[in-house]
Scaffold this active site. Structure first.
Site, PDB file in Angstrom:
ATOM      1  N   SER A  44     -46.190 105.056  20.336  1.00  0.00           N
ATOM      2  CA  SER A  44     -46.868 103.904  20.210  1.00  0.00           C
ATOM      3  C   SER A  44     -46.438 102.503  20.296  1.00  0.00           C
ATOM      4  CB  SER A  44     -47.166 104.694  18.346  1.00  0.00           C
ATOM      5  OG  SER A  44     -45.605 105.057  17.925  1.00  0.00           O
ATOM      6  N   HIS A 103     -42.630  99.362  13.449  1.00  0.00           N
ATOM      7  CA  HIS A 103     -43.611  99.111  15.075  1.00  0.00           C
ATOM      8  C   HIS A 103     -43.715  97.481  14.772  1.00  0.00           C
ATOM      9  CE1 HIS A 103     -44.623 104.025  14.300  1.00  0.00           C
ATOM     10  NE2 HIS A 103     -44.456 103.356  15.483  1.00  0.00           N
TER      11      HIS A 103
END
Length: 331
Positions: A80, A310
């Site tokens: 990711s 993230h």
């Protein structure tokens, strides 16, 4: 939680289904639901800038002499942090991989002036090293083995992987739960009887060595770059321990584990004769505890379009510039 069910919130193999639950848990345990304990700036400040077309930090900007860089075909492999989940606009199939058109592989391909036929991004949220050579089921479709995108004509490969193999997201969840419930710091739980995380890092290193050998066999003419992880947490855990819902000691523990993961990635890269891309150094001062206009990594409750813990668009831009700088060094 399954490791193979696609995008979400606290995981490098993030799952959307966990986002609401995590937010509710945090809102119940914290004084407010603002995510970070620092003031936010308008979300427009996270608008990505095409690599090479706008300002960048002096430490990460490739020098003019770094061109020409690399040529295609280029294949991007990874998890990711490579895919860029939550950053508009979602692109590619399967949709469950949650790839972004503003993730660093796409920015790199644009900077290298590669045509669509010369660029393939097969990264996928939730990917582990095993998914390089095997199918990965997601919440919306199946991603073929990532190595299947390689061929003898491939000339450039980037690989960003390993976080899911050491269960980094599980560690974050455990530490958040311990912090909210005022339990024993998760560091003490995880190191009782020996540090299990270090064992996972060693195992991931062994698997990575096998994967890099497979990449060389499938794409013998390719220049291969292993992309490390940017700094997620601050050096001073007290800066926003409450906003992260973790104790100061646990923030420090997780930060060290990420450093050890990056050290393993570098060591295995060098042993395989491929380049390691350091994204940690240029990301210092841009962790999840920085202000909204500065950070590369979103906090537990993101204020910009991105997954929790993230990279946001700015972070993917910074990672692209780090790769470009390393490409330039090799030119």
């Amino acid at each position: 939680m399954s490791a193979r069910t696609g995008p979400g919130v606290l995981r490098m193999r993030i799952r959307r289904t966990g986002a609401a639950a995590a937010a509710a848990l945090l809102c119940a345990g914290l004084a407010g639901c603002g995510g970070s304990d620092r003031p936010a700036t308008p979300a427009s400040s996270n608008r990505p800038v095409l690599v090479g077309s706008g300002p960048s930090s002096p430490s990460s900007r490739p020098s003019p002499s770094a061109t020409p860089l690399a040529s295609g075909p280029y294949v991007a492999l990874g998890d990711s942090y490579t895919a860029g989940p939550g950053i508009p606009a979602r692109t590619g199939v399967p949709l469950g991989c949650d790839r972004s058109s503003q993730a660093y592989p796409a920015l790199l391909a644009a900077r290298l002036h590669l045509s669509a036929a010369q660029f393939r991004d097969v990264s996928c949220s939730g990917a582990r090293i095993a998914d390089l050579d095997g199918e990965q089921s997601t919440s919306d479709g199946v991603n073929p083995a990532q190595l299947s995108a390689l061929s003898s004509s491939t000339r450039l490969v980037t690989l960003g992987i390993g976080g899911n193999d050491i269960g980094f997201a599980d560690l974050v969840e455990r530490c958040v739960a311990a912090g909210l419930l005022r339990q024993t710091p998760c560091r003490e739980q995880l190191t009782a009887g020996g540090d299990s995380v270090e064992a996972r890092i060693r195992t991931a290193g062994e698997q990575l060595a096998v994967a890099l050998a497979a990449i060389h066999r499938r794409a013998p003419q390719a220049r291969v770059y292993v992309v490390g992880y940017p700094a997620i947490l601050p050096a001073d855990g007290g800066v926003c321990a409450s906003g992260l819902a973790m104790t100061v000691d646990d923030v420090a523990y997780l930060r060290v584990k990420e450093q050890h993961l990056n050290a393993m990635l570098r060591k295995r890269s060098e042993a395989a004769g491929v380049r390691f891309v350091d994204t940690w150094t240029p990301s210092l001062g841009h962790d999840a505890c920085e202000t909204a206009g500065t950070r590369w990594i979103e906090p537990l409750l993101p204020s910009a379009p991105a997954a929790a813990l993230h990279p946001n668009a700015r972070g993917e831009q910074g990672m692209a510039e780090a790769v470009l700088a390393t490409l330039g060094d090799d030119s």
